[in-house]
Motif scaffolding. Structure first.
Motif, mmCIF file in Angstrom:
data_model
loop_
_atom_site.group_PDB
_atom_site.id
_atom_site.type_symbol
_atom_site.label_atom_id
_atom_site.label_comp_id
_atom_site.label_asym_id
_atom_site.label_seq_id
_atom_site.Cartn_x
_atom_site.Cartn_y
_atom_site.Cartn_z
ATOM 1 N N SER A 154 0.818 -1.205 0.000
ATOM 2 C CA SER A 154 0.000 0.000 0.000
ATOM 3 C C SER A 154 0.855 1.260 0.000
ATOM 4 C CB SER A 154 -0.939 -0.007 1.211
ATOM 5 O OG SER A 154 -1.963 0.944 1.071
ATOM 6 N N LEU A 155 1.927 1.278 0.779
ATOM 7 C CA LEU A 155 2.819 2.425 0.808
ATOM 8 C C LEU A 155 3.511 2.637 -0.535
ATOM 9 C CD1 LEU A 155 4.423 1.904 4.330
ATOM 10 C CD2 LEU A 155 3.088 3.902 3.637
ATOM 11 N N SER A 156 3.758 1.547 -1.242
ATOM 12 C CA SER A 156 4.481 1.648 -2.512
ATOM 13 C C SER A 156 3.625 2.210 -3.641
ATOM 14 C CB SER A 156 5.021 0.269 -2.917
ATOM 15 O OG SER A 156 3.983 -0.575 -3.393
ATOM 16 N N ILE A 157 2.312 2.157 -3.493
ATOM 17 C CA ILE A 157 1.433 2.626 -4.574
ATOM 18 C C ILE A 157 0.593 3.834 -4.153
ATOM 19 C CG2 ILE A 157 1.255 0.364 -5.694
ATOM 20 C CD1 ILE A 157 -1.364 -0.082 -4.238
ATOM 21 N N ASN A 158 0.801 4.305 -2.926
ATOM 22 C CA ASN A 158 -0.007 5.408 -2.412
ATOM 23 C C ASN A 158 0.913 6.428 -1.736
ATOM 24 O OD1 ASN A 158 -1.779 7.075 -0.932
ATOM 25 N ND2 ASN A 158 -3.288 5.424 -0.752
ATOM 26 N N ALA A 159 1.336 7.424 -2.508
ATOM 27 C CA ALA A 159 2.279 8.413 -1.988
ATOM 28 C C ALA A 159 1.714 9.147 -0.784
ATOM 29 C CB ALA A 159 2.651 9.400 -3.095
ATOM 30 N N GLU A 160 0.437 9.444 -0.810
ATOM 31 C CA GLU A 160 -0.190 10.187 0.279
ATOM 32 C C GLU A 160 -0.141 9.421 1.591
ATOM 33 O OE1 GLU A 160 -4.531 12.215 1.394
ATOM 34 O OE2 GLU A 160 -4.207 11.302 -0.575
ATOM 35 N N GLN A 195 4.652 -8.986 -18.561
ATOM 36 C CA GLN A 195 5.464 -9.057 -17.349
ATOM 37 C C GLN A 195 4.651 -8.548 -16.170
ATOM 38 O OE1 GLN A 195 8.655 -10.263 -16.985
ATOM 39 N NE2 GLN A 195 8.299 -10.011 -14.784
ATOM 40 N N PRO A 196 4.410 -9.377 -15.135
ATOM 41 C CA PRO A 196 3.629 -8.918 -13.989
ATOM 42 C C PRO A 196 4.288 -7.708 -13.333
ATOM 43 C CG PRO A 196 3.985 -11.290 -13.895
ATOM 44 C CD PRO A 196 4.855 -10.776 -14.979
ATOM 45 N N ALA A 197 3.515 -6.699 -13.014
ATOM 46 C CA ALA A 197 4.042 -5.501 -12.360
ATOM 47 C C ALA A 197 4.408 -5.823 -10.909
ATOM 48 C CB ALA A 197 2.999 -4.395 -12.405
ATOM 49 N N THR A 198 5.524 -5.283 -10.461
ATOM 50 C CA THR A 198 5.935 -5.472 -9.074
ATOM 51 C C THR A 198 5.595 -4.223 -8.256
ATOM 52 O OG1 THR A 198 8.147 -4.633 -9.573
ATOM 53 C CG2 THR A 198 7.813 -7.016 -9.698
ATOM 54 N N PHE A 199 5.382 -4.417 -6.964
ATOM 55 C CA PHE A 199 5.146 -3.274 -6.086
ATOM 56 C C PHE A 199 6.466 -2.500 -5.926
ATOM 57 C CE2 PHE A 199 1.767 -6.225 -4.606
ATOM 58 C CZ PHE A 199 0.669 -5.387 -4.741
ATOM 59 N N PRO A 200 6.475 -1.200 -6.226
ATOM 60 C CA PRO A 200 7.728 -0.416 -6.169
ATOM 61 C C PRO A 200 8.100 -0.010 -4.748
ATOM 62 C CG PRO A 200 5.934 0.989 -6.886
ATOM 63 C CD PRO A 200 5.352 -0.395 -6.751
ATOM 64 N N THR A 201 8.383 -0.998 -3.914
ATOM 65 C CA THR A 201 8.614 -0.753 -2.493
ATOM 66 C C THR A 201 9.912 0.012 -2.217
ATOM 67 O OG1 THR A 201 9.550 -2.990 -2.387
ATOM 68 C CG2 THR A 201 7.262 -2.716 -1.690
ATOM 69 N N LYS A 202 10.972 -0.319 -2.941
ATOM 70 C CA LYS A 202 12.275 0.277 -2.644
ATOM 71 C C LYS A 202 12.308 1.774 -2.946
ATOM 72 C CE LYS A 202 17.242 -0.539 -3.212
ATOM 73 N NZ LYS A 202 17.484 -0.973 -1.820
ATOM 74 N N THR A 203 11.647 2.174 -4.003
ATOM 75 C CA THR A 203 11.701 3.584 -4.412
ATOM 76 C C THR A 203 10.599 4.429 -3.795
ATOM 77 O OG1 THR A 203 10.405 3.028 -6.388
ATOM 78 C CG2 THR A 203 12.802 3.051 -6.609
ATOM 79 N N ASN A 204 9.453 3.853 -3.484
ATOM 80 C CA ASN A 204 8.286 4.652 -3.098
ATOM 81 C C ASN A 204 7.980 4.690 -1.612
ATOM 82 O OD1 ASN A 204 8.091 5.068 -5.797
ATOM 83 N ND2 ASN A 204 6.007 4.302 -6.032
#
Length: 444
Positions: free
Chosen positions: A226-232, A363-372
């Motif tokens: 959730s944190l990786s896809i929700n900047a707010e 290609q399945p999308a990955t959760f961008p945890t490291k960057t976001n």
């Protein structure tokens, strides 16, 4: 002739597991239908009779001790009898509030709150793991080993979340649990809706600007996603404590089952259908003789995860395992098997047969945890936990924000139900909380 591609990839050694699983699922489905057909008064009588027999059988096997039972023993007896979180908390003299959260896709989630001692208290939100509910945080036989009570005593406003479809959240404004569409959700929906909507509700109701998030197992994975896809959302969480975090488990202990789910995650649909997993599990937990039920769970988790539960006493397993299971979707399990198969913390792959072909069309999308992820993350895990691949976390989480603490000789469930949680786990939790405790001024 029509063939199922994923069945064609099974080896001879895997077929016995498939056959046994299908037989088990068939028997479970038949039992489910039978229990639904039995009139409620009759089913209630049978359940009460079996519970009475359990009690007397227990007394025959373990003759009455003339000494006074300890507080922990008295608590355990009441916890086993408790049917919901209100009964559980009453064992320790606490009351919890029910709050209803409407998600953006119209699921109604029941989340719980221990009313704070005073207004403007800092907020802590706790979220359960896979096949669990908010009950898991209150099942220790000693009051001082239940984390929410400790946090309440320290002046926190304690909230506890629940996923859609579980024991407390089986409601939707349009869909019914009897419909397949109701169960069409995975970790994606938890991340896009359940977590942010629950957190927003807790903050709005409490008047706080931020909160501390504590997740166990999948409850951690959901927050990472959730944190990786929700900047707010990153601006609303001041600290993230991940207990026994599961992001990319390497697999299951049983090699046949592991090979099966890695070869074809979708086989779960063939075995269990597309609704909820093991719908009669709660029924069996309520009628099976408690020590026998514990033995069933012990054997199951040993086979699947190689967990031996040496740090969880037998009396504690009776209390905790009684409330271990809460429903979720088969699709959620399939999602985890996709993650395990690909070794990637990814969104659900709706077209797994195509994406896993040799051509790799999609290609399945990955959760961008490291960057976001922009929140301080503290990992607390057992160093013999088969579900925590700690070496992988350096590539998944921002190094400058992440700190990990390994608990020696501890497995997955030990982190919340081990006999020494107050000595080995809570000090780390409270230290991190103290370091990041926010200003408690109301935003209103």
């Amino acid at each position: 002739m029509i063939t199922l591609p994923f069945l064609g990839r099974l080896s001879l050694s895997e077929w016995p597991v498939v056959v046994i699983s299908l037989l088990f699922a068939y028997i479970e489905s038949v039992i489910s239908i039978i229990t639904e057909l039995i009139p409620a008064p009759v089913l209630g009588f049978i359940t009460s009779l079996l519970k009475y027999l359990h009690t007397n059988a227990f007394r025959l096997v373990f003759p009455k001790d003339e000494t006074e039972p300890t507080d922990a023993e008295l608590n355990q007896r009441q916890l086993v009898k408790a049917s919901n979180i209100h009964d559980i908390c009453k064992v320790y003299g606490f009351e919890v509030e029910d709050h209803i959260v409407e998600t953006k896709d119209k699921y109604l989630l029941t989340i719980h709150r221990i009313p704070p001692k005073k207004k403007d208290s800092p907020v802590v939100y706790l979220h359960h793991g896979l096949l669990m509910c908010s009950d898991i945080w209150f099942l220790m036989n000693r009051r001082d080993q239940n984390l929410p009570f400790i946090l309440h005593d320290l002046g926190y406003d304690v909230w506890l979340g629940n996923n859609r479809g579980n024991k407390y959240s089986a409601k939707h404004l349009v869909l019914k649990p009897s419909e397949t569409k109701f169960w069409d959700f995975s970790i994606d929906e938890f991340a896009f809706y359940d977590i942010p909507d629950s957190i927003n509700y807790a903050l709005k109701t409490s008047g706080a600007e931020t909160l501390t998030y504590i997740g166990f197992s999948q409850g951690s994975a959901q927050a990472f996603a959730s944190l990786s896809i929700n900047a707010e959302l990153n601006n609303k969480i001041n600290l993230f404590l991940a207990l026994a975090p599961a992001i990319t488990p390497v697999g299951l202990h049983h090699r046949f089952v592991d090979a099966l789910i890695k070869s074809s995650p979708n086989i779960m649909y063939l075995i269990f259908g597309k609704k909820t997993l093991l719908p009669t599990a709660s029924f069996w937990a309520s009628i099976i003789y408690p020590p026998l039920f514990v033995k069933v769970i012990d054997v199951s988790i040993k086979m699947l995860f190689n967990w031996k539960s040496k740090n969880i006493d037998q009396s504690q397993r009776i209390s905790s395992f009684k409330h271990l299971y809460s429903p979720t979707s088969v699709k959620c399990i399939v999602h985890w098997f996709q993650i395990i198969r690909n070794g990637s913390f990814q969104l659900f792959d709706e077209n797994v047969s195509v994406t896993n072909s040799l051509t790799k069309v999609f290609q399945p999308a990955t959760f961008p945890t490291k960057t976001n992820i922009k929140v301080p993350v503290k990992l607390i895990y057992g160093d013999i936990d088969s579900l925590v691949n700690i070496d992988k976390y350096s590539s998944l989480l921002p190094a400058e924000l992440t700190e990990a603490v390994a608990i020696p000789a501890h497995e997955h469930l030990d982190i919340i139900w081990g006999r020494d949680v107050d000595k080995l786990i809570f000090p780390h939790v409270l230290k991190f909380l103290a370091e990041h405790r926010p200003d408690s001024k109301s935003s209103t």
